[in-house]
Design an enzyme around this catalytic site. Structure first.
Site, mmCIF file in Angstrom:
data_model
loop_
_atom_site.group_PDB
_atom_site.id
_atom_site.type_symbol
_atom_site.label_atom_id
_atom_site.label_comp_id
_atom_site.label_asym_id
_atom_site.label_seq_id
_atom_site.Cartn_x
_atom_site.Cartn_y
_atom_site.Cartn_z
ATOM 1 N N ASN A 1 0.866 -1.182 0.000
ATOM 2 C CA ASN A 1 0.000 0.000 0.000
ATOM 3 C C ASN A 1 0.902 1.231 0.000
ATOM 4 O OD1 ASN A 1 -1.851 2.009 0.486
ATOM 5 N ND2 ASN A 1 -2.237 1.444 2.627
ATOM 6 N N SER B 1 3.657 -2.402 10.123
ATOM 7 C CA SER B 1 5.120 -2.385 10.256
ATOM 8 C C SER B 1 5.785 -3.713 9.870
ATOM 9 C CB SER B 1 5.524 -1.980 11.684
ATOM 10 O OG SER B 1 5.075 -0.668 11.959
ATOM 11 N N GLU C 1 -5.179 -5.136 10.530
ATOM 12 C CA GLU C 1 -4.129 -4.140 10.754
ATOM 13 C C GLU C 1 -4.379 -3.402 12.070
ATOM 14 O OE1 GLU C 1 -2.207 -2.901 6.798
ATOM 15 O OE2 GLU C 1 -3.935 -1.616 7.112
ATOM 16 N N HIS D 1 -9.330 1.106 4.976
ATOM 17 C CA HIS D 1 -8.061 1.279 5.692
ATOM 18 C C HIS D 1 -8.300 2.212 6.882
ATOM 19 C CE1 HIS D 1 -3.953 2.468 6.560
ATOM 20 N NE2 HIS D 1 -3.575 1.387 5.894
ATOM 21 N N GLU E 1 -6.706 4.619 7.953
ATOM 22 C CA GLU E 1 -6.502 6.040 7.635
ATOM 23 C C GLU E 1 -7.748 6.612 6.959
ATOM 24 O OE1 GLU E 1 -2.805 5.508 5.537
ATOM 25 O OE2 GLU E 1 -1.846 4.952 7.419
ATOM 26 N N LYS F 1 0.071 4.235 -0.260
ATOM 27 C CA LYS F 1 -0.570 5.414 0.353
ATOM 28 C C LYS F 1 -0.352 6.641 -0.553
ATOM 29 C CE LYS F 1 0.219 3.315 4.802
ATOM 30 N NZ LYS F 1 0.152 3.458 6.225
ATOM 31 N N GLY G 1 2.765 1.983 10.750
ATOM 32 C CA GLY G 1 3.716 3.087 10.597
ATOM 33 C C GLY G 1 4.445 3.456 11.874
HETATM 34 C C1 PEP Z 1 -0.638 0.036 6.174
HETATM 35 O O1 PEP Z 1 -0.939 1.188 6.360
HETATM 36 O O2 PEP Z 1 -1.380 -0.680 5.486
HETATM 37 C C2 PEP Z 1 0.584 -0.472 6.795
HETATM 38 C C3 PEP Z 1 0.599 -1.707 7.146
HETATM 39 O O3 PEP Z 1 1.611 0.425 6.976
HETATM 40 P P1 PEP Z 1 3.078 0.099 7.603
HETATM 41 O O4 PEP Z 1 3.542 -1.184 6.998
HETATM 42 O O5 PEP Z 1 3.913 1.286 7.220
HETATM 43 O O6 PEP Z 1 2.873 -0.023 9.087
#
Ligand code: PEP
Length: 249
Positions: free
Chosen positions: A10, A213, A167, A95, A97, A12, A173
Protein backbone atom coordinates in the site's frame (compact mmCIF):
# COMPACT_ATOMS: atom_id res chain seq x y z
CA UNK A 1 -7.10 -26.11 2.39
CA UNK A 2 -4.10 -24.55 0.64
CA UNK A 3 -4.50 -20.82 0.28
CA UNK A 4 -2.16 -18.88 -2.01
CA UNK A 5 -0.61 -16.16 0.15
CA UNK A 6 -1.03 -12.58 -0.97
CA UNK A 7 1.44 -9.81 -0.27
CA UNK A 8 0.29 -6.31 -1.15
CA UNK A 9 2.11 -3.00 -0.97
CA UNK A 10 0.00 0.00 0.00
CA UNK A 11 1.91 3.01 -1.28
CA UNK A 12 -0.57 5.41 0.35
CA UNK A 13 -0.01 9.04 -0.84
CA UNK A 14 3.53 8.35 -2.04
CA UNK A 15 5.20 8.06 -5.46
CA UNK A 16 4.58 10.21 -8.50
CA UNK A 17 3.86 8.46 -11.79
CA UNK A 18 7.57 8.43 -12.67
CA UNK A 19 8.58 7.14 -9.22
CA UNK A 20 5.88 4.46 -9.28
CA UNK A 21 6.90 3.20 -12.71
CA UNK A 22 10.56 3.18 -11.68
CA UNK A 23 9.68 1.22 -8.53
CA UNK A 24 7.75 -1.53 -10.32
CA UNK A 25 10.39 -1.79 -13.02
CA UNK A 26 12.97 -2.44 -10.32
CA UNK A 27 10.60 -4.78 -8.47
CA UNK A 28 9.51 -6.99 -11.39
CA UNK A 29 12.77 -8.96 -11.87
CA UNK A 30 13.16 -9.35 -8.10
CA UNK A 31 9.76 -10.98 -7.59
CA UNK A 32 9.36 -12.87 -10.87
CA UNK A 33 9.61 -16.27 -9.18
CA UNK A 34 7.33 -15.41 -6.26
CA UNK A 35 5.08 -18.17 -4.96
CA UNK A 36 2.63 -15.64 -3.54
CA UNK A 37 0.25 -13.23 -5.26
CA UNK A 38 2.06 -9.88 -5.53
CA UNK A 39 0.09 -6.63 -5.55
CA UNK A 40 1.09 -2.96 -5.57
CA UNK A 41 -1.43 -0.24 -4.73
CA UNK A 42 -0.36 3.14 -6.14
CA UNK A 43 -2.22 6.44 -5.82
CA UNK A 44 -5.01 7.07 -8.32
CA UNK A 45 -2.85 9.27 -10.58
CA UNK A 46 -0.23 6.53 -11.02
CA UNK A 47 -2.60 3.56 -11.45
CA UNK A 48 -2.76 3.67 -15.21
CA UNK A 49 0.98 4.04 -15.83
CA UNK A 50 1.89 1.44 -13.22
CA UNK A 51 -0.65 -1.00 -14.69
CA UNK A 52 0.95 -0.51 -18.11
CA UNK A 53 4.45 -0.96 -16.65
CA UNK A 54 3.60 -4.32 -14.97
CA UNK A 55 1.97 -5.85 -18.06
CA UNK A 56 3.51 -9.25 -18.72
CA UNK A 57 4.84 -9.58 -15.15
CA UNK A 58 3.34 -11.38 -12.14
CA UNK A 59 2.64 -8.08 -10.36
CA UNK A 60 -1.01 -7.13 -9.92
CA UNK A 61 -2.26 -3.61 -9.41
CA UNK A 62 -4.67 -2.52 -6.68
CA UNK A 63 -6.38 0.81 -6.04
CA UNK A 64 -6.60 2.43 -2.61
CA UNK A 65 -10.36 3.03 -2.71
CA UNK A 66 -13.43 2.88 -4.96
CA UNK A 67 -16.96 4.28 -4.87
CA UNK A 68 -20.09 2.15 -5.10
CA UNK A 69 -21.94 4.27 -7.68
CA UNK A 70 -21.22 3.86 -11.41
CA UNK A 71 -20.85 7.60 -11.97
CA UNK A 72 -22.35 10.93 -10.96
CA UNK A 73 -21.86 13.85 -8.59
CA UNK A 74 -19.30 12.33 -6.21
CA UNK A 75 -16.38 14.73 -6.31
CA UNK A 76 -13.05 13.12 -5.62
CA UNK A 77 -14.30 9.54 -6.00
CA UNK A 78 -13.45 6.84 -8.57
CA UNK A 79 -15.83 4.18 -9.91
CA UNK A 80 -15.32 0.49 -10.48
CA UNK A 81 -15.72 1.02 -14.23
CA UNK A 82 -12.82 3.47 -14.18
CA UNK A 83 -10.66 0.91 -12.39
CA UNK A 84 -11.74 -1.84 -14.79
CA UNK A 85 -10.65 0.33 -17.70
CA UNK A 86 -7.14 0.49 -16.22
CA UNK A 87 -6.97 -3.24 -15.44
CA UNK A 88 -6.97 -2.99 -11.67
CA UNK A 89 -7.43 -6.38 -9.95
CA UNK A 90 -7.67 -5.41 -6.25
CA UNK A 91 -8.82 -2.51 -4.11
CA UNK A 92 -7.91 -1.68 -0.51
CA UNK A 93 -11.06 -0.75 1.40
CA UNK A 94 -11.70 0.55 4.91
CA UNK A 95 -8.06 1.28 5.69
CA UNK A 96 -7.82 2.81 9.18
CA UNK A 97 -6.50 6.04 7.64
CA UNK A 98 -9.68 6.27 5.53
CA UNK A 99 -11.81 5.52 8.58
CA UNK A 100 -9.96 7.90 10.93
CA UNK A 101 -9.19 10.87 8.67
CA UNK A 102 -11.98 10.72 6.10
CA UNK A 103 -14.93 9.44 8.10
CA UNK A 104 -15.34 6.14 6.31
CA UNK A 105 -17.92 3.91 7.99
CA UNK A 106 -18.56 0.17 8.16
CA UNK A 107 -21.63 0.70 5.99
CA UNK A 108 -19.62 2.58 3.36
CA UNK A 109 -16.93 -0.10 3.37
CA UNK A 110 -19.62 -2.71 2.76
CA UNK A 111 -21.10 -0.76 -0.16
CA UNK A 112 -17.66 -0.23 -1.70
CA UNK A 113 -16.75 -3.90 -1.23
CA UNK A 114 -19.95 -5.15 -2.84
CA UNK A 115 -19.58 -2.82 -5.81
CA UNK A 116 -15.93 -3.79 -6.30
CA UNK A 117 -16.64 -7.51 -6.11
CA UNK A 118 -19.56 -7.20 -8.54
CA UNK A 119 -17.17 -5.48 -10.97
CA UNK A 120 -14.61 -8.28 -10.73
CA UNK A 121 -12.20 -6.36 -8.49
CA UNK A 122 -11.12 -8.21 -5.36
CA UNK A 123 -11.62 -6.14 -2.20
CA UNK A 124 -8.87 -6.17 0.42
CA UNK A 125 -11.04 -5.27 3.41
CA UNK A 126 -9.11 -3.71 6.29
CA UNK A 127 -10.02 -3.97 9.93
CA UNK A 128 -8.17 -3.33 13.16
CA UNK A 129 -8.35 -1.83 16.61
CA UNK A 130 -6.89 1.30 18.20
CA UNK A 131 -4.47 1.07 21.11
CA UNK A 132 -7.29 2.11 23.44
CA UNK A 133 -9.48 -0.80 22.32
CA UNK A 134 -6.53 -3.20 22.52
CA UNK A 135 -5.82 -2.14 26.08
CA UNK A 136 -9.50 -2.38 27.04
CA UNK A 137 -9.35 -6.03 25.90
CA UNK A 138 -12.31 -5.76 23.49
CA UNK A 139 -10.26 -5.93 20.28
CA UNK A 140 -11.64 -9.24 19.02
CA UNK A 141 -15.25 -8.07 19.36
CA UNK A 142 -14.32 -4.81 17.64
CA UNK A 143 -12.60 -6.46 14.68
CA UNK A 144 -15.27 -9.15 14.26
CA UNK A 145 -17.98 -6.45 14.25
CA UNK A 146 -16.08 -4.55 11.52
CA UNK A 147 -15.79 -7.71 9.42
CA UNK A 148 -19.39 -8.79 9.92
CA UNK A 149 -20.54 -5.34 8.81
CA UNK A 150 -18.20 -5.31 5.80
CA UNK A 151 -19.42 -8.75 4.65
CA UNK A 152 -23.13 -8.00 5.00
CA UNK A 153 -25.08 -9.16 1.92
CA UNK A 154 -22.27 -11.28 0.43
CA UNK A 155 -22.91 -14.94 -0.48
CA UNK A 156 -20.65 -17.61 1.05
CA UNK A 157 -19.14 -18.47 -2.36
CA UNK A 158 -18.23 -14.79 -2.82
CA UNK A 159 -16.74 -14.46 0.66
CA UNK A 160 -14.38 -17.31 -0.21
CA UNK A 161 -12.75 -15.06 -2.82
CA UNK A 162 -12.26 -11.97 -0.65
CA UNK A 163 -9.15 -10.78 1.15
CA UNK A 164 -9.19 -9.37 4.68
CA UNK A 165 -6.31 -7.38 6.16
CA UNK A 166 -6.05 -7.31 9.93
CA UNK A 167 -4.13 -4.14 10.75
CA UNK A 168 -3.93 -3.12 14.41
CA UNK A 169 -3.82 0.69 14.22
CA UNK A 170 -1.17 0.87 16.92
CA UNK A 171 1.19 -1.11 14.68
CA UNK A 172 0.74 0.92 11.47
CA UNK A 173 3.72 3.09 10.60
CA UNK A 174 4.93 2.95 14.18
CA UNK A 175 7.63 0.34 13.81
CA UNK A 176 5.72 -1.59 16.49
CA UNK A 177 4.78 -4.91 14.88
CA UNK A 178 2.22 -7.07 16.63
CA UNK A 179 3.78 -10.28 17.91
CA UNK A 180 3.13 -13.37 15.80
CA UNK A 181 0.86 -14.64 18.55
CA UNK A 182 -1.14 -11.39 18.56
CA UNK A 183 -1.51 -11.47 14.76
CA UNK A 184 -2.51 -15.14 14.78
CA UNK A 185 -5.02 -14.70 17.61
CA UNK A 186 -7.01 -12.07 15.71
CA UNK A 187 -6.65 -13.66 12.24
CA UNK A 188 -7.95 -16.92 13.73
CA UNK A 189 -10.87 -15.10 15.37
CA UNK A 190 -11.72 -13.47 12.02
CA UNK A 191 -11.69 -16.89 10.30
CA UNK A 192 -13.94 -18.32 13.01
CA UNK A 193 -16.35 -15.40 12.61
CA UNK A 194 -16.45 -16.01 8.85
CA UNK A 195 -17.14 -19.71 9.49
CA UNK A 196 -19.99 -18.84 11.85
CA UNK A 197 -21.67 -16.51 9.35
CA UNK A 198 -20.79 -18.12 6.00
CA UNK A 199 -19.73 -21.70 6.73
CA UNK A 200 -16.43 -23.56 6.99
CA UNK A 201 -15.77 -23.72 3.25
CA UNK A 202 -15.77 -19.92 2.90
CA UNK A 203 -13.68 -19.58 6.07
CA UNK A 204 -11.10 -22.07 4.80
CA UNK A 205 -10.79 -20.22 1.50
CA UNK A 206 -10.79 -16.55 2.48
CA UNK A 207 -7.32 -15.03 2.69
CA UNK A 208 -6.43 -13.02 5.79
CA UNK A 209 -3.39 -10.75 5.76
CA UNK A 210 -1.64 -9.10 8.65
CA UNK A 211 -0.54 -5.48 8.30
CA UNK A 212 1.40 -3.17 10.58
CA UNK A 213 5.12 -2.39 10.26
CA UNK A 214 5.87 -5.62 8.38
CA UNK A 215 9.58 -5.75 7.48
CA UNK A 216 11.88 -8.24 5.73
CA UNK A 217 13.05 -9.34 9.17
CA UNK A 218 9.55 -10.10 10.50
CA UNK A 219 7.73 -11.66 7.54
CA UNK A 220 9.05 -15.22 7.80
CA UNK A 221 7.79 -15.94 11.29
CA UNK A 222 4.54 -14.15 10.56
CA UNK A 223 3.88 -16.36 7.55
CA UNK A 224 4.33 -19.47 9.66
CA UNK A 225 1.14 -18.65 11.56
CA UNK A 226 -1.64 -20.96 10.36
CA UNK A 227 -4.24 -18.23 9.91
CA UNK A 228 -2.00 -15.56 8.38
CA UNK A 229 -2.12 -15.72 4.58
CA UNK A 230 0.02 -12.76 3.69
CA UNK A 231 0.71 -9.15 4.49
CA UNK A 232 -0.43 -5.66 3.67
CA UNK A 233 2.74 -3.61 3.70
CA UNK A 234 2.99 0.18 3.92
CA UNK A 235 6.41 1.78 4.45
CA UNK A 236 8.47 -1.24 3.44
CA UNK A 237 6.65 -1.49 0.08
CA UNK A 238 8.20 1.78 -1.10
CA UNK A 239 11.62 0.23 -1.70
CA UNK A 240 11.92 -2.51 -4.33
CA UNK A 241 14.62 -4.30 -2.36
CA UNK A 242 12.66 -4.39 0.92
CA UNK A 243 9.36 -5.30 -0.68
CA UNK A 244 10.94 -8.05 -2.77
CA UNK A 245 12.52 -9.55 0.35
CA UNK A 246 9.09 -9.60 1.99
CA UNK A 247 7.51 -11.19 -1.10
CA UNK A 248 10.30 -13.79 -1.33
CA UNK A 249 10.30 -14.57 2.42
C1 PEP B 1 -0.64 0.04 6.17
O1 PEP B 1 -0.94 1.19 6.36
O2 PEP B 1 -1.38 -0.68 5.49
C2 PEP B 1 0.58 -0.47 6.80
C3 PEP B 1 0.60 -1.71 7.15
O3 PEP B 1 1.61 0.43 6.98
P1 PEP B 1 3.08 0.10 7.60
O4 PEP B 1 3.54 -1.18 7.00
O5 PEP B 1 3.91 1.29 7.22
O6 PEP B 1 2.87 -0.02 9.09
Amino acid sequence: MARTPIIAGNWKMNNTIAQGVELVKALAPLVKDATVDVVVCPTATALSSVAAAVKGTNIHVGAQNVHWEANGAFTGEISTGMLNEIGVDYVVLGHSERRDYFGETDEGVNKRARAAFAAGITPIICCGESLEIREAGTYIDHVVAQINAALEGFEAAEVAKLVIAYEPIWAIGTGKTATFEQAEEVCKAIREAVAKKFGQEAADAIRIQYGGSVKPATIKDLMQQPNVDGALVGGASLKAQDFSQIVNY
